[in-house]
Design a protein around this motif. Structure first.
Motif, PDB file in Angstrom:
ATOM      1  N   GLU A   1       1.760 -12.164  -0.939  1.00 40.30           N
ATOM      2  CA  GLU A   1       1.458 -13.310  -1.792  1.00 40.30           C
ATOM      3  C   GLU A   1       0.772 -14.403  -0.981  1.00 40.30           C
ATOM      4  O   GLU A   1      -0.026 -15.171  -1.495  1.00 40.30           O
ATOM      5  CB  GLU A   1       2.730 -13.882  -2.432  1.00 40.30           C
TER       6      GLU A   1
ATOM      7  N   ARG B   1      -4.412  -8.663   0.230  1.00 44.12           N
ATOM      8  CA  ARG B   1      -4.000  -7.937  -0.974  1.00 44.12           C
ATOM      9  C   ARG B   1      -5.216  -7.313  -1.661  1.00 44.12           C
ATOM     10  O   ARG B   1      -5.208  -6.147  -2.028  1.00 44.12           O
ATOM     11  CB  ARG B   1      -3.263  -8.897  -1.904  1.00 44.12           C
TER      12      ARG B   1
ATOM     13  N   LEU C   1       2.986  -3.095  -7.412  1.00 41.94           N
ATOM     14  CA  LEU C   1       4.435  -3.285  -7.271  1.00 41.94           C
ATOM     15  C   LEU C   1       4.893  -3.012  -5.840  1.00 41.94           C
ATOM     16  O   LEU C   1       5.748  -3.721  -5.310  1.00 41.94           O
ATOM     17  CB  LEU C   1       5.187  -2.385  -8.249  1.00 41.94           C
TER      18      LEU C   1
ATOM     19  N   ASP D   1       4.532  -5.831  -3.149  1.00 46.28           N
ATOM     20  CA  ASP D   1       5.508  -6.922  -3.141  1.00 46.28           C
ATOM     21  C   ASP D   1       6.636  -6.698  -2.151  1.00 46.28           C
ATOM     22  O   ASP D   1       7.362  -7.633  -1.823  1.00 46.28           O
ATOM     23  CB  ASP D   1       6.085  -7.122  -4.544  1.00 46.28           C
ATOM     24  N   THR D   2       6.808  -5.478  -1.679  1.00 46.48           N
ATOM     25  CA  THR D   2       7.924  -5.174  -0.771  1.00 46.48           C
ATOM     26  C   THR D   2       7.457  -4.746   0.615  1.00 46.48           C
ATOM     27  O   THR D   2       8.263  -4.255   1.410  1.00 46.48           O
ATOM     28  CB  THR D   2       8.817  -4.073  -1.368  1.00 46.48           C
TER      29      THR D   2
END
Length: 90
Positions: free
Chosen positions: A3, A9, A47, A50-51
């Motif tokens: 983020e 990203r 998804l 994000d981890t």
């Protein structure tokens, strides 16, 4: 982590898109269009991003990303097979 770095990203998304397209073409389920599988793969990739900060090595990050993409692409086929089994049982 991702983020805070929108350029990183975006770059990962661009880098993985050809691989996701190739995976969708090779995923010869026949019942689900490749475009839908690509969309599912992209969702799995987003998804998974994000981890990424929970992994220590680049290899672990890559394995996690590919695993999440693969699982996301496999889910619609699994759901389709379940529906067919239910419909045959009726």
């Amino acid at each position: 982590m991702m983020e805070k770095k929108p350029q990183a990203r975006e770059r990962l998304i661009e880098w993985y898109l050809p691989l996701i397209c190739q995976m969708a073409d090779e995923y010869d389920g026949g019942e689900i269009p490749a475009e839908d599988l690509i969309q599912e793969g992209n969702i799995g990739l987003l998804l998974a991003m994000d981890t990424l900060d929970t992994f220590d090595s680049p290899a672990a990050c890559q394995a996690h990303l590919l695993n999440c993409v693969n699982q996301a692409m496999e889910m619609p086929s699994t759901q389709m097979r379940r529906r067919k089994r239910v419909m045959r049982g009726l």
